[in-house]
Design a protein around this motif. Structure first.
Motif, PDB file in Angstrom:
ATOM      1  N   PHE A   6       0.972  -1.243  -0.020  1.00  0.00           N
ATOM      2  CA  PHE A   6       0.102   0.130  -0.024  1.00  0.00           C
ATOM      3  C   PHE A   6       0.676   1.204   0.214  1.00  0.00           C
ATOM      4  O   PHE A   6       1.549   1.258   0.884  1.00  0.00           O
ATOM      5  N   GLY A   7       0.702   2.098  -0.893  1.00  0.00           N
ATOM      6  CA  GLY A   7       1.397   3.455  -0.941  1.00  0.00           C
ATOM      7  C   GLY A   7       0.372   4.601  -0.790  1.00  0.00           C
ATOM      8  O   GLY A   7      -0.810   4.683  -1.034  1.00  0.00           O
ATOM      9  N   TYR A   8       0.908   5.561   0.046  1.00  0.00           N
ATOM     10  CA  TYR A   8       0.002   6.813   0.375  1.00  0.00           C
ATOM     11  C   TYR A   8       0.764   7.982   0.522  1.00  0.00           C
ATOM     12  O   TYR A   8       0.567   8.880   0.486  1.00  0.00           O
ATOM     13  N   GLY A   9       2.132   7.763  -0.360  1.00  0.00           N
ATOM     14  CA  GLY A   9       2.970   9.147  -0.520  1.00  0.00           C
ATOM     15  C   GLY A   9       3.312   8.877  -1.996  1.00  0.00           C
ATOM     16  O   GLY A   9       2.548   8.454  -2.975  1.00  0.00           O
ATOM     17  N   SER A  10       4.499   8.835  -2.205  1.00  0.00           N
ATOM     18  CA  SER A  10       5.117   8.855  -3.674  1.00  0.00           C
ATOM     19  C   SER A  10       4.758   7.377  -4.445  1.00  0.00           C
ATOM     20  O   SER A  10       4.630   7.371  -5.327  1.00  0.00           O
ATOM     21  N   LEU A  11       4.509   6.372  -3.555  1.00  0.00           N
ATOM     22  CA  LEU A  11       4.046   5.052  -4.018  1.00  0.00           C
ATOM     23  C   LEU A  11       2.923   5.370  -4.969  1.00  0.00           C
ATOM     24  O   LEU A  11       2.464   4.452  -5.922  1.00  0.00           O
ATOM     25  N   VAL A  52       5.711  12.134   3.911  1.00  0.00           N
ATOM     26  CA  VAL A  52       4.529  11.518   4.699  1.00  0.00           C
ATOM     27  C   VAL A  52       4.755  10.454   5.289  1.00  0.00           C
ATOM     28  O   VAL A  52       5.582   9.763   4.718  1.00  0.00           O
ATOM     29  N   GLU A  86      12.650   3.276   0.432  1.00  0.00           N
ATOM     30  CA  GLU A  86      11.978   3.503   1.665  1.00  0.00           C
ATOM     31  C   GLU A  86      12.692   3.227   2.926  1.00  0.00           C
ATOM     32  O   GLU A  86      12.203   3.160   4.170  1.00  0.00           O
ATOM     33  N   TYR A  89      12.268   4.809   6.333  1.00  0.00           N
ATOM     34  CA  TYR A  89      10.643   4.415   6.900  1.00  0.00           C
ATOM     35  C   TYR A  89      11.114   3.269   7.740  1.00  0.00           C
ATOM     36  O   TYR A  89      11.455   2.061   7.159  1.00  0.00           O
ATOM     37  N   TYR A 152       7.142  16.833  -4.945  1.00  0.00           N
ATOM     38  CA  TYR A 152       6.743  15.800  -4.123  1.00  0.00           C
ATOM     39  C   TYR A 152       5.222  16.165  -3.638  1.00  0.00           C
ATOM     40  O   TYR A 152       4.267  15.167  -3.911  1.00  0.00           O
TER      41      TYR A 152
END
Ligand code: SIN
Length: 189
Positions: A6-11, A52, A86, A89, A152
């Motif tokens: 699951f991506g919620y930023g650049s993904l 993020v 990542e 992270y 971004y």
């Protein structure tokens, strides 16, 4: 077994790996915030950018995109690639992913999500909360190997609009960054 990320930023707008399927949807119980410092993509060690991360938030959801990766070689390549991309992270969570706002059962369970935690021992780049104006100013001024921090933010804003998702934090921040840039242009500073 297939792998879901699951991506919620650049993904959301740039996967960077081979996948079989992409679904727009959300995870529950988290909010997207620009609290993570970036010294490897959107900033430098001297001037970190902000990207993020997710913070727990009861009753809230975070929209993004989930990618299905099925082939063994694709899974290996994607995982190796993501572990580098990542690397700031420090946590991985395996969460339920939903595509329908009213659904109580997930579309997919165990979707892998990269999270930058607030634990400064594990995540030395964590920046945490600040005023909208301070976050916006930092984003205006930061630039790293992956490009300007503002790009971004604007790409995230665009990708969310294209996916039909509204995120007030992202919209407010993008508007504040545009306001600062306009002010700079007008004052020549
Ligand atoms: C993500 O996209 O899910 C992680 C944060 C980022 O790389 O922007």
């Amino acid at each position: 077994m297939v792998m879901w990320v699951f991506g919620y930023g650049s993904l959301i707008w740039k996967a960077g790996f081979n996948y079989d399927e992409r679904l727009v949807g959300f995870i529950k119980g988290y909010r997207r915030v620009f609290y993570q410092g970036s010294t490897d993509h959107r900033g430098t060690i001297d001037y970190p950018g902000r990207t993020v991360t997710l913070i727990p938030a009861d009753g809230e959801v975070c929209w993004g995109a989930a990618y299905k990766i099925s082939k063994k070689e694709d899974k290996e390549t994607a995982f190796t690639y993501l572990e580098v991309r990542e690397k700031q992270y420090d946590k991985k969570a395996y969460l339920d992913f939903f595509t329908e706002p009213n659904a109580s059962t997930p579309a997919i369970s165990g979707v892998m999500v990269y999270i930058a935690s607030p634990d400064k021992k594990l995540n030395k780049n964590y920046l945490g909360p600040a005023s909208l104006e301070d976050i916006a100013n930092q984003i205006v001024n930061a630039e790293g190997p992956s490009g300007p921090n503002r790009d971004y933010l604007f790409q995230l804003e665009k990708a969310l609009v294209q996916s039909g998702c509204k995120d007030k934090h992202v919209i407010d921040l993008a508007n504040e960054v545009r306001r600062i840039l306009l002010e700079r242009e007008n004052t020549g500073s």
